[in-house]
Design a protein around this motif. Structure first.
Motif, PDB file in Angstrom:
ATOM      1  N   ILE A 181       0.831  -1.208   0.000  1.00 34.38           N
ATOM      2  CA  ILE A 181       0.000   0.000   0.000  1.00 34.38           C
ATOM      3  C   ILE A 181       0.870   1.264   0.000  1.00 34.38           C
ATOM      4  O   ILE A 181       0.383   2.352  -0.317  1.00 34.38           O
ATOM      5  N   LEU A 182       2.141   1.104   0.400  1.00 33.86           N
ATOM      6  CA  LEU A 182       3.050   2.257   0.434  1.00 33.86           C
ATOM      7  C   LEU A 182       3.747   2.506  -0.901  1.00 33.86           C
ATOM      8  O   LEU A 182       4.472   3.487  -1.057  1.00 33.86           O
ATOM      9  N   LYS A 183       3.596   1.604  -1.880  1.00 37.04           N
ATOM     10  CA  LYS A 183       4.300   1.729  -3.165  1.00 37.04           C
ATOM     11  C   LYS A 183       3.484   2.563  -4.135  1.00 37.04           C
ATOM     12  O   LYS A 183       2.272   2.713  -3.986  1.00 37.04           O
ATOM     13  N   GLY A 184       4.181   3.085  -5.152  1.00 32.67           N
ATOM     14  CA  GLY A 184       3.531   3.877  -6.179  1.00 32.67           C
ATOM     15  C   GLY A 184       4.350   3.885  -7.457  1.00 32.67           C
ATOM     16  O   GLY A 184       5.309   3.113  -7.628  1.00 32.67           O
ATOM     17  N   ALA A 185       3.985   4.807  -8.366  1.00 33.38           N
ATOM     18  CA  ALA A 185       4.609   4.832  -9.691  1.00 33.38           C
ATOM     19  C   ALA A 185       6.103   5.141  -9.622  1.00 33.38           C
ATOM     20  O   ALA A 185       6.904   4.649 -10.422  1.00 33.38           O
ATOM     21  N   GLU A 186       6.520   5.987  -8.671  1.00 31.86           N
ATOM     22  CA  GLU A 186       7.918   6.382  -8.602  1.00 31.86           C
ATOM     23  C   GLU A 186       8.749   5.467  -7.719  1.00 31.86           C
ATOM     24  O   GLU A 186       9.961   5.689  -7.559  1.00 31.86           O
ATOM     25  N   THR A 209      14.183   3.526  -1.540  1.00 30.50           N
ATOM     26  CA  THR A 209      13.127   3.652  -2.539  1.00 30.50           C
ATOM     27  C   THR A 209      12.282   4.881  -2.210  1.00 30.50           C
ATOM     28  O   THR A 209      12.614   5.654  -1.295  1.00 30.50           O
ATOM     29  N   ILE A 210      11.222   5.058  -2.972  1.00 30.66           N
ATOM     30  CA  ILE A 210      10.266   6.144  -2.730  1.00 30.66           C
ATOM     31  C   ILE A 210       8.926   5.517  -2.321  1.00 30.66           C
ATOM     32  O   ILE A 210       8.393   4.671  -3.046  1.00 30.66           O
ATOM     33  N   ASN A 211       8.401   5.920  -1.153  1.00 33.18           N
ATOM     34  CA  ASN A 211       7.093   5.445  -0.676  1.00 33.18           C
ATOM     35  C   ASN A 211       6.076   6.580  -0.757  1.00 33.18           C
ATOM     36  O   ASN A 211       6.446   7.758  -0.882  1.00 33.18           O
ATOM     37  N   TYR A 212       4.816   6.176  -0.683  1.00 34.48           N
ATOM     38  CA  TYR A 212       3.726   7.138  -0.780  1.00 34.48           C
ATOM     39  C   TYR A 212       2.972   7.212   0.545  1.00 34.48           C
ATOM     40  O   TYR A 212       2.659   6.182   1.168  1.00 34.48           O
TER      41      TYR A 212
END
Length: 1019
Positions: A181-186, A209-212
């Motif tokens: 649920i914390l992942k996204g396009a970037e 990484t980058i989380n949302y």
């Protein structure tokens, strides 16, 4: 212990340690042996000890490390890798005894000090009631614990307060869900793959990484995942520690941006243009800030107009922004966005370009998708030199990426741009300067040089960079230059002149002006080529020395005299000893002293120019000088005499010698038996000697100073004078013989033209010509006789050939019939008859041999052989082989020395040696075996050969007779033969250009000598 306390205090006093002290993880400071120097509050809580009790505990008694048996091995890994080392273990002390832990060991800057960070790994599923729940709950890092269900999960079973603060999700919203649920396009796909693979292998990993967040915003995060195992070692859960590194990333990006920007300027090539460099800078800014377009506008020197210096677009489509506005944009100050921004005191943010009244390029911006913009003034020395415009395709501000960079980038770019502008201006001056400009380091090596240096010295920049300044200095000037350079280091300034060596070996004079900068340790040198001036000065100096040419001046009122150095040298006097005109006049002989003083008086009173040649007194020998002078006037009154002195002693002596030589040559020309005349370039007669008068019957008074053709109008029709015209025209020496009909005489003439005229020698060769005609007639007669003799010889040769062949046929018939008679009527013949037949056959055979020998003799000299290298050793071997039967029969001993290889005719030479060896064998003593010696030695250009025997010898009076045809000294009963062998030898030797003779006495043997020449084959 005191040392440990010092290290502990040093660490605890650092900002880094103060941050770690409040960390929920257990932190230990260890020495190189694994002894605890310091521990934070979390470490003391886990061990159940206070900070004093913890110090000195061996870490091996606190935790059993699973990856290695000895703590020293873990330290060696950290030291060798210079990186943190991760490990797993089990607590063996305190309240958490037997609990699994994971840790990190890293080396710090202090010697022999290490940091260990421990994190506990829970072994049950009730995290809310576990003994370490408070530790996890209070952690500053976000904690996420999931189950190990790999089929549907893993699913979140626990999150702490830090997680809620970081993501915006409450525990109720995420427990039971997957961390995806914390992942996204970037989000990093590589990081997601690494975590997935590690979880499937039940292993730990660390990724970035980058989380949302819940609200959709992003943050940079460092995720460290560790497996949680039960007492049986089975992985039941995964512990994830999420550390927000957005600030660190942003700061790192800012630092990277600044560093890259600095690198672009500092490492730019000297020949890189301003526009190309700024395009690279804008490319970096666009890429870093995700801008759509960036522009740099710079002002003119009066700060009235802004010009677009550089631009860079994120995508090619954005360049449509310029299609209508044009490529070469320029705005007045206050006009358009660049001009408006230039007038602002600071930064400017334009949220909507379409609504900004001062923005003139609205239509182009809409087409390119540009919505908002930043402007940052470019400042140098408190003055604006331009603006940086950053365009965005959305209205969001990106100031969080730059932070205070917006405050500093304008100043930094302004300084670097102005510095680049000055570099380009200096580079243009540097490159176009006609003077030599260069930078030299303290080691004397060229670090930079302009084209004038490479052009004058002929070296490339690459060659100069590996060359010292003094290596190019002329050897005779090096000491002077080294002194000047030493002064340069001391005072910072030096000027000097020296000779420099060029690459092609020439020498150039250069005047150097040098300045040494202590701060940069560099010498800035400016050089001017003064070769032409120095050569002129040296030429004048050398000319003065060579011509012995000096100067002088005298005050007319006081008579005070001043000499130059060369004048002092000429008179061999110190100038101070001759300080007055009167003293100077005493140096001349008495007569010339009066002339000198009178000339000075006339020059002063009558304004006459002085030009005198005077004789100077000298103890050894008087010498001549030439004095030239003029009078200088002031207000129409004579005030000064100035002039020159030249040593003309050699010139005067040369003139006297020349005059004497002319007289001697004139006397010589009058006494020679040849006629001589000298003509100038106008054909006027300059000299006409007595012999010329006699030959032509014209006196010199009639010709001297007159044109030759005026004095003798018909001369130009004679071949004699046409030859002279050719010599004069072609400026070439001419030798010819010519008959002069008017005086009926032959002359041989030699004409020697020169630039000023021509000298002609001629003498009467009439008698010689008459002798030549007689000799020519005699030669014609001899030629006819030779042709007649050649025809007779040809007829004789033909006769000899025909006679020898025609005579052999009846002899063969006589011999044949006599042989038949002897064979058929042998039984009917008595002994006397048989004897007669034998005599007849023998006489016929002898006659046949005579004919054959006569034929061979006649052929000598007519064969056509070619000279070739002949090895006489091989020739002697062949001759011995042909006579081997007779040698064996007579038990003869034949010896030969080392024979040479000569250029000659092989067959005739072999015939000579064969005949001489045969003679030596034939005329041997009947009681003594023959001993024969064959030899050869070089004598000048010839080879002397000999054949020596111990035979019967020859009377001296017969030495010449034996070489004549058919001359025999013995009867055929004594020695067989026809008497023609030695005649053949002599004819061969003489035909080859040699000679033959014999030295012999009866009973003492004979030695035949002959010479051979090296024959050179003509092409």
């Amino acid at each position: 212990m005191d040392e440990h306390v010092d290290i502990s205090d040093s660490l605890s006093g650092s900002e880094w340690y103060r941050r770690m002290a409040s960390c929920a993880d257990a932190l230990f400071v260890l020495d190189k042996d694994g002894k605890v120097l310091h521990a934070n509050s979390s470490a003391c809580t886990i061990l159940g000890l206070d900070s004093r009790q913890v110090q000195g505990i061996d870490i091996s008694s606190v935790i059993q490390i699973s990856s290695c048996s000895d703590f020293s091995l873990l330290i060696s890994q950290s030291f060798s890798l210079q990186l943190p080392v991760l490990f797993d273990g089990i607590m063996s002390h305190g309240a958490l005894s037997s609990v699994c832990v994971s840790g990190t060991l890293l080396m710090v800057t202090q010697p022999d000090a290490y940091i260990m960070v421990l994190r506990t790994i829970p072994t049950d599923s009730d995290f809310s009631t576990s003994t370490y729940a408070s530790v996890l709950h209070q952690s500053l890092d976000a904690i996420v614990i999931t189950d190990a269900n790999l089929e549907t999960g893993p699913h979140i079973v626990y999150v702490n307060e830090a997680f809620v603060r970081l993501t915006g999700y409450s525990p109720e919203e995420v427990i039971g869900l997957t961390p995806r649920i914390l992942k996204g396009a970037e989000s990093s796909k590589d990081a997601t793959r690494i975590m997935r693979e590690s979880i499937h292998r039940h292993e730990g990993c660390t990724v970035e990484t980058i989380n949302y967040r819940k609200d959709g915003s992003t943050y940079n995060v460092n995720i460290s995942i560790s497996p949680i195992r039960n007492a049986a070692g089975i992985c039941t859960h995964f512990l994830g520690i999420h550390r927000n590194i957005t600030g660190l990333k942003t700061e790192k990006n800012r630092n990277d941006f600044s560093q890259t920007l600095h690198t672009l300027f500092t490492q730019s090539l000297p020949d890189q243009s301003m526009q190309a460099l700024l395009n690279e800078v804008l490319q970096h800014i666009v890429r870093f800030g995700h801008f759509a377009l960036a522009e740099i506008w710079l002002t003119d020197t009066q700060s009235r107009i802004l010009y677009l210096e550089a631009r860079h677009a994120q995508a090619p489509a954005i360049l449509s922004f310029y299609h209508k506005s044009g490529e070469n944009l320029g705005f007045k100050v206050g006009e358009g966005l660049p001009g408006f921004a230039f007038q602002q005191t600071g930064q400017l943010f334009v949220p909507s370009l379409e609504r900004a009244e001062f923005f003139l390029r609205k239509e182009e911006a809409v087409l390119a998708g540009l919505q908002s913009a930043y402007s940052i003034p470019l400042i140098y020395a408190q003055e604006k030199i331009g603006v940086l415009l950053l365009f965005m395709s959305n209205k969001e501000e990106t100031e969080y990426l730059f932070g205070n960079l917006f405050d500093t980038i304008g100043h930094y770019l302004g300084i670097e741009i102005r510095k680049k502008q000055m570099e380009e201006e200096l580079s243009q001056v540097f490159s176009t300067s006609p003077d030599m400009l260069c930078m030299i380091d303290s080691g004397g090596y060229f670090r930079k040089a302009n084209p004038s240096v490479t052009s004058l010295l002929g070296y490339t920049l690459h060659e100069l960079h590996s060359t010292t300044f003094t290596e190019l200095v002329h050897a005779d000037d090096k000491e002077q230059v080294l002194d000047a350079l030493a002064l340069l280091i001391q005072t910072g300034q030096a000027n000097f002149e020296t000779r420099m060596l060029t690459n092609d070996g020439r020498t150039r004079w250069v005047m150097w002006a040098c300045s040494f900068q202590q701060a940069t340790d560099l010498c800035i040198a400016s050089g001017k080529d003064i070769t032409e001036r120095k050569e002129q000065e040296l030429l004048v100096e050398k000319a003065g020395n060579m011509a012995r040419f000096g100067g002088w001046e005298a005050d007319i009122h006081t008579g005070e005299l001043r000499w130059s150095c060369i004048t002092s040298l000429i008179f061999d006097r110190e100038a101070a000893t001759v300080s007055h005109i009167e003293a100077w006049s005493d140096l001349f002989i008495p007569l010339h002293k009066l002339v000198f003083l009178e000339s000075i008086k006339e020059a002063i009173e009558q304004e006459k120019h002085i030009d005198l040649e005077l004789l100077v007194k000298h103890p050894q020998q008087p010498f001549w000088v030439r004095i030239i002078a003029d009078v200088e006037y002031l207000h129409n009154k004579p005030v000064r005499l100035f002039g020159s002195v030249q040593d003309v002693d050699e010139k005067k002596k040369y003139e006297e010698a020349l005059s004497k030589s002319v007289r001697e040559k004139r006397d010589l020309l009058e006494t020679i038996s040849e006629g001589f005349m000298s003509l100038d370039k106008d054909w006027k007669v300059v000299y006409w000697n007595k012999e010329a008068e006699r030959v032509f019957g014209i006196s010199r008074q009639q010709l001297l100073g007159k044109s030759l053709f005026d004095a003798a109008p018909d001369a130009n029709r004679l071949q004699f004078f046409q030859h002279l015209e050719r010599a004069f025209k072609e400026k070439d020496i001419v030798h010819f013989e010519e008959y002069l009909p008017p005086i009926k005489q032959w002359f041989e003439a030699h004409a020697y033209p020169s630039f000023d005229g021509m000298s002609v020698f001629f003498h009467d060769i009439t008698k010689r010509k008459r002798y030549e005609r007689r000799l020519q007639r005699m030669n014609m007669q001899l030629k006819k006789q030779a042709q007649h003799l050649s025809a007779v010889n040809a007829e004789l040769e033909q006769f000899a050939f025909v006679a020898s062949h025609d005579l052999q046929e009846p002899l063969r018939m006589v011999i044949g019939f006599l042989s038949q008679i002897e064979k058929k009527y042998n039984h009917a013949l008595d002994e006397k008859g048989k004897k007669y037949i034998e005599f007849a056959i023998g006489g016929a055979k002898k006659m046949r041999q005579l004919i054959l020998d006569l034929l061979d003799y006649s052929k000598i000299g007519h064969e056509r052989y070619m000279p070739e290298p002949v090895n006489l050793n091989n020739v002697i071997d062949d001759v011995i082989f042909m006579n081997q039967a007779r040698i064996n029969d007579k038990r003869a001993k034949v010896e030969s020395g080392l024979m040479p290889v000569i250029q000659t005719f092989k067959a005739p030479v072999r015939q000579v040696f064969h005949n001489l060896l045969a003679n030596a064998l034939k005329f041997s003593s009947p009681h003594t075996p023959p001993e024969i010696e064959i030899g050869c030695s070089q004598q000048g250009s010839e080879w002397l050969c000999w054949v020596k025997d111990n035979g019967i010898g020859i009377e001296p009076e017969h030495h010449q007779k034996i070489f004549e045809v058919f001359q025999r000294l013995h009867s055929t009963k004594q020695f067989s033969g026809t008497g023609i062998g030695l005649a053949v030898v002599r004819k061969i030797i003489e035909t080859l250009g040699g000679k033959i003779w014999v030295e012999s006495y009866p009973g003492k043997g004979s030695t035949f000598f002959f010479t051979l020449k090296n024959q050179h084959r003509e092409a």
